[in-house]
Design a protein around this motif. Structure first.
Motif, PDB file in Angstrom:
ATOM      1  N   PHE A   1       1.982  28.450  23.631  1.00  0.00           N
ATOM      2  CA  PHE A   1       1.181  29.627  23.327  1.00  0.00           C
ATOM      3  C   PHE A   1       0.640  29.600  24.925  1.00  0.00           C
ATOM      4  O   PHE A   1       0.563  30.769  25.555  1.00  0.00           O
TER       5      PHE A   1
ATOM      6  N   PHE B   1       2.909  31.723  27.025  1.00  0.00           N
ATOM      7  CA  PHE B   1       3.097  33.606  27.164  1.00  0.00           C
ATOM      8  C   PHE B   1       1.953  33.246  27.993  1.00  0.00           C
ATOM      9  O   PHE B   1       2.069  34.456  28.813  1.00  0.00           O
ATOM     10  N   GLN B   2       0.852  32.587  27.599  1.00  0.00           N
ATOM     11  CA  GLN B   2      -0.513  33.175  27.907  1.00  0.00           C
ATOM     12  C   GLN B   2      -0.385  33.240  29.723  1.00  0.00           C
ATOM     13  O   GLN B   2      -0.855  34.257  30.916  1.00  0.00           O
TER      14      GLN B   2
ATOM     15  N   ASN C   1       1.716  36.389  30.685  1.00  0.00           N
ATOM     16  CA  ASN C   1       1.687  37.587  30.562  1.00  0.00           C
ATOM     17  C   ASN C   1       0.265  37.783  32.084  1.00  0.00           C
ATOM     18  O   ASN C   1       0.460  38.392  31.874  1.00  0.00           O
TER      19      ASN C   1
ATOM     20  N   LYS D   1       1.232  38.802  34.966  1.00  0.00           N
ATOM     21  CA  LYS D   1       1.943  40.678  34.905  1.00  0.00           C
ATOM     22  C   LYS D   1       0.633  41.470  34.806  1.00  0.00           C
ATOM     23  O   LYS D   1       0.088  42.830  35.203  1.00  0.00           O
TER      24      LYS D   1
ATOM     25  N   PHE E   1      -4.768  36.324  21.389  1.00  0.00           N
ATOM     26  CA  PHE E   1      -4.971  36.181  22.572  1.00  0.00           C
ATOM     27  C   PHE E   1      -6.153  35.438  23.687  1.00  0.00           C
ATOM     28  O   PHE E   1      -6.492  36.136  25.005  1.00  0.00           O
ATOM     29  N   GLY E   2      -6.729  34.680  22.938  1.00  0.00           N
ATOM     30  CA  GLY E   2      -7.937  34.051  23.780  1.00  0.00           C
ATOM     31  C   GLY E   2      -7.562  32.711  24.551  1.00  0.00           C
ATOM     32  O   GLY E   2      -6.922  33.152  24.916  1.00  0.00           O
TER      33      GLY E   2
ATOM     34  N   PHE F   1      -0.765  33.128  17.538  1.00  0.00           N
ATOM     35  CA  PHE F   1      -1.306  33.414  18.643  1.00  0.00           C
ATOM     36  C   PHE F   1      -2.555  34.667  18.498  1.00  0.00           C
ATOM     37  O   PHE F   1      -3.345  34.516  19.290  1.00  0.00           O
TER      38      PHE F   1
ATOM     39  N   LEU G   1       5.524  38.951  20.448  1.00  0.00           N
ATOM     40  CA  LEU G   1       4.128  39.231  21.053  1.00  0.00           C
ATOM     41  C   LEU G   1       3.573  39.624  21.889  1.00  0.00           C
ATOM     42  O   LEU G   1       2.231  39.939  22.103  1.00  0.00           O
ATOM     43  N   GLU G   2       4.469  40.154  23.139  1.00  0.00           N
ATOM     44  CA  GLU G   2       3.878  41.885  23.488  1.00  0.00           C
ATOM     45  C   GLU G   2       3.454  42.655  22.656  1.00  0.00           C
ATOM     46  O   GLU G   2       2.579  43.025  23.410  1.00  0.00           O
TER      47      GLU G   2
ATOM     48  N   PHE H   1       0.027  41.576  21.976  1.00  0.00           N
ATOM     49  CA  PHE H   1      -0.678  41.484  22.763  1.00  0.00           C
ATOM     50  C   PHE H   1      -1.584  42.475  22.985  1.00  0.00           C
ATOM     51  O   PHE H   1      -2.789  43.083  23.398  1.00  0.00           O
TER      52      PHE H   1
END
Lengths: 366, 366
Positions: free
Chosen positions: A355, A358-359, A362, A365, B119-120, B241, B309-310, B313
């Protein structure tokens, strides 16, 4: 019955009894004694996040006890210098301290395990081990021999690897580097060819500026920023592998602790838990802005080369084996912590780490 | 003066006043009232780590108050079913609940932010935001409109991505999958072609076995193991996620909270902090062994493909934008959490993440 059993597992050391007792005993609020204690912090006021955790503890304890427990917080050196804080509590010169257990490792290296050792646990696994992995109980069995009772009360998270005047491109570059670093971390670095130096916080800046030392470890962005090391030693390395999740402890004179009514013990244990989380929260809130300022001010952020980490990992375990050979307390507690590290990261690497990965990717970006 | 200012920053919402007041007010221990409250848990006894946090809270509160505050904990459904728990507290059917704020998102999606949204924040940054980033204050301003006062009291860490009957090799494979998933996470998955299903915990196993559903999310290894999903849906995906650091809350009827003496408020806030850390510690201690058992029992551990995941998100942020367009509370709190995420991971990715990376890689070498 089941509830009591649960409590024994959940609570910390002597606290298990402290928390279980009121279930059977009559309420004693009417006869609550007034307690006035002095607490010596291992830190100056200027380290407001760490020093502040002792004030948070004192404020919460006072609020919970309706003003019956008053703990006066003194900065390092005002009544007791940091290196004597544990001894001052043990002999009841002051009733309490808020300091790093590892400062007292010279008396017994087992003290180091209460705070952090190189490649030990991160902050979350440290809490896991302390609260549920037997850590608090084992540490308090050791602290009892020192006439102390300990309550975890703060964490900085993984620290930075300090400020270096020159870039480090491999483990070879560590040879002969004079670095301000103490404790077991100093012993580990010594095995890699570093020459450890013990210098008080206030002398680090001029020593780096004059080149008397080549590198110095301190804490992390928020605290480091105040001392301006980026101006004299711009290479800012990470991670501080010798401090993965340093716990700061409240130490209480064991006789004073044993004399406390059970409700006061419970109040202190819970205030410790609040301070523990709250200090970490302050660092996580304050470090990002400080890191940006430091980089804007010339700090060059660098990861330690992989071979430095690998050599340091091997050296660390040599040190642990050497100490364990002659120190049963150290061996018992380190073995437990090491086993918790192996199991803890087995789970942590799955959901938690993926997790975060990915965060983090990401985030860059936008 | 300075100390009071510090307290306002350090403490949570109404608790700032609660903690500051005793500094001026006389001690009131002698007139301490006896409080007997009922707490409805959002969880059954069988989820012992989560359910147990309410017992830990009750035991600590009782111990700290010398028996004056007695909170009786009831499992979900015994007096109030989980979906009605927040309403039951708001109307004072029971004084307290220990449950997930996001269960009540149907009433107002802002409730979701108190627990977790896709995604927090991870558990540590969630605590950072709650304790020091304004999170507790903002959430309590919202909860006050619902006649509730909230105290963070537990975290599971990043959860698993659930049990799937078939392997998922790309976002394409999600289309038409019937998945047991609720709340905002369900809305997000719907945007990816998943057909969200709402099924009570007890019905998941037979539904997966019969193929009525294709996938189901639950919690993590320790809790999942009890239900035996590995036997009927062997693909065990990570990370969950949609739940990076789910906080479980203690909710108290706001009028009852406001009537409490200041020392009792402080006692509950500190017991909440203990329960918060202790639940995380229990999961970190119990999950590793459960994960090993599940794998030995046939679970196939798989990371979600990167494009899943993308896509998730992007879908999540579409959902947040949609809700924010018509809900000012959600927008204000989500904007704060999102900003904290950006800053928090800026720092977290440096020392913390690189330390964990080394520890994880090194672990697999033995």
């Amino acid at each position: 019955m089941e509830r009591r059993k649960f409590l024994k597992t959940a609570a910390t050391g002597g606290a298990a009894a402290a928390l279980a007792a009121p279930l059977a005993a009559p309420a004693i609020a009417q006869e609550a004694p007034t307690i006035r204690w002095r607490l010596t912090s291992g830190f100056p006021r200027s380290l407001d996040t760490i020093y502040g955790a002792a004030e948070t503890f004192a404020d919460h304890v006072k609020a919970m006890s309706g003003g019956k427990i008053e703990i006066q917080v003194f900065p390092a050196g005002e009544i007791v210098p940091t290196p004597q804080a544990a001894e001052a509590v043990a002999t009841n010169t002051v009733e309490m301290a808020h300091t790093c257990s590892y400062y007292y490792w010279g008396k017994d290296p087992t003290f180091a395990l209460g705070t952090a050792v190189p490649f030990g646990l991160n902050a979350r696994l440290m809490n896991g081990w302390l609260y549920q992995g037997g850590g608090n109980d084992m540490l308090n069995a050791f602290y009892a021999k020192q006439n102390l009772y300990g309550i975890a009360g703060g964490n900085t998270g993984v620290q930075m690897g300090g400020w270096w005047r020159k870039e480090i491109t491999s483990a070879e570059d560590l040879k002969g580097v004079k670095m301000r670093i103490a404790g077991i971390a100093g012993k580990v670095m010594e095995k890699l060819g570093v020459v450890p130096q013990q210098i008080p916080g206030g002398d680090i800046y001029p020593s780096l500026e004059r080149g008397t030392i080549d590198a110095a470890e301190w804490i992390g962005p928020y605290d480091d920023q105040k001392l301006g090391f980026n101006k004299v030693a711009p290479y800012y390395y990470y991670p501080g592998f010798w401090e993965g999740g340093p716990t700061i402890h409240f130490f209480i004179n064991l006789d004073k602790w044993n004399e406390l009514p059970e409700d006061y013990k419970a109040i202190m244990i819970n205030a410790g838990a609040y301070a523990n989380t709250d200090m970490m929260a302050r660092y996580d809130t304050l470090n990002p802005g400080a890191l940006k300022s430091l980089i804007a001010g010339g700090a060059k952020l660098k990861p330690f080369p992989q071979d430095v980490l690998e050599a340091a990992f091997a050296a660390s375990h040599e040190v642990y084996d050497e100490i364990s050979a002659s120190n049963a307390d150290f061996k018992q507690i380190w073995d437990s912590m090491k086993a918790y590290r192996g199991e803890g990261y087995l789970w942590y690497q799955v959901a938690e780490y993926s997790f975060d990965t990915f965060q983090i990717r990401n985030r860059t970006k936008g």
